[in-house]
Write an enzyme that holds these catalytic residues in place. Sequence first.
Site, PDB file in Angstrom:
ATOM      1  N   GLN A  85      15.829  15.434  14.865  1.00  0.00           N
ATOM      2  CA  GLN A  85      15.426  16.810  14.579  1.00  0.00           C
ATOM      3  C   GLN A  85      16.561  17.808  14.798  1.00  0.00           C
ATOM      4  O   GLN A  85      16.702  18.787  14.060  1.00  0.00           O
ATOM      5  CB  GLN A  85      14.216  17.177  15.453  1.00  0.00           C
TER       6      GLN A  85
ATOM      7  N   ARG B 134      17.342  18.150  26.089  1.00  0.00           N
ATOM      8  CA  ARG B 134      17.642  18.638  24.742  1.00  0.00           C
ATOM      9  C   ARG B 134      18.487  19.899  24.793  1.00  0.00           C
ATOM     10  O   ARG B 134      19.487  20.038  24.071  1.00  0.00           O
ATOM     11  CB  ARG B 134      16.336  18.914  23.992  1.00  0.00           C
TER      12      ARG B 134
ATOM     13  N   LEU C 273      12.143  23.662  18.766  1.00  0.00           N
ATOM     14  CA  LEU C 273      11.741  23.318  20.128  1.00  0.00           C
ATOM     15  C   LEU C 273      10.223  23.235  20.255  1.00  0.00           C
ATOM     16  O   LEU C 273       9.684  22.380  20.971  1.00  0.00           O
ATOM     17  CB  LEU C 273      12.273  24.383  21.091  1.00  0.00           C
TER      18      LEU C 273
ATOM     19  N   HIS D 183      20.839  22.371  14.085  1.00  0.00           N
ATOM     20  CA  HIS D 183      20.156  21.711  12.964  1.00  0.00           C
ATOM     21  C   HIS D 183      21.111  21.335  11.833  1.00  0.00           C
ATOM     22  O   HIS D 183      20.790  21.462  10.653  1.00  0.00           O
ATOM     23  CB  HIS D 183      18.993  22.565  12.463  1.00  0.00           C
TER      24      HIS D 183
END
Length: 378
Positions: free
Chosen positions: A329, A180, A156, A280
């Site tokens: 990401q 997000r 972040l 992730h």
Amino acid sequence: MASAFTALLPLAPLHRISPVNSARRSFPCPRSLWRSRVSMSVSVGSRSSVANDALFQDYKSSTAFLFPGQGAQTVGMGIEAQNVKAAAELFRKANEILGFDLLDVCANGPKEKLDSTVISQPAIYVTSLAAVEVLRAREGGQNIIDSADVACGLSLGEYTALAFAGAFSFEDGLKLVKLRGEAMQDAADAANSAMVSIIGLDSDKVQLLCDACNEEVDEQNKVQIANFLCTGNYAVSGGLKGIEAVEAKAKSFKARMTFEYSLDIPWPFVVRLAVAGAFHTGFMEPAVSRLEVALASTEIRTPRIPVISNVDAQPHSDADTIKKILARQVTSPVQWELTVKTLLNKGLKKSYELGPGKVIAGIVKRMDKSVEIENIGA
């Protein structure tokens, strides 16, 4: 959802482990780090994009501004910022964008609410940029800010670093961070997945552990290293059965590290993280398209200083490339270890951690005790 990365970064016992070699020009790149870096490369499209992206190719890193990621949040943050008009103004603006009193949650909790992904990500973003204003307000603070020649953020924190570097406005960055957090929460809710933190193994050993577990589970339960934090501190994400296999097998993978003190816990140390799901990794794929749409309508400018990407540990200057990387990401492993090693190799001497917590300072000091680092809270 509970805090995403608090347990992911259990650095308290790590000061008892002897540090890695602090020589700045000879950091090795473990095979698993290299493998992950290559597999997560981002296509930037046209040749012109590649050419436009070369501005920071030979960047220096004598002074770095570092911004924390999810998990750094703590009840009481943001209170100090109210003594600085410009910092307090950021919280006022945030309330208008978010539709609730962010400072109240930051200052008073409850902790469970602040720890949720949809709250903690905006809270850390705003508090970290408020810390910049706290620094600016002190004597000589503007000179320190002007001295920064590179910025980085953990997951972040990359959004915070980009806002600090002028790639987008505070308001636009907060809107992206809000979306997000919501998108990652929704993706996690749709999958039966989890994360664990593994302390005491090098990255190659953790990769071997993942490989062994993946031989026993189906495709929906595969696991992978999701966060390369620093030597001996990695997080693994994946399907629930795969994570359970990691927990069961980890103790058979003996640590190859030197300990200064005898600890009353077995090594490697494995802890299930209080997160909604496998951040992730590909489990976050549903969040990508939502981020792509939001990024497409966001004005992104060339940062005034290099901002290092979590995806490939490289700085990027082309707006389209930055958008692509930010979208990917959430599904890509965090290359923080490689980022810090690169900064050290490029001559890092002074760094500032701006925002709540001292997680990043612990990582940097773990990798090189000679680096001076100052925490600027808000």
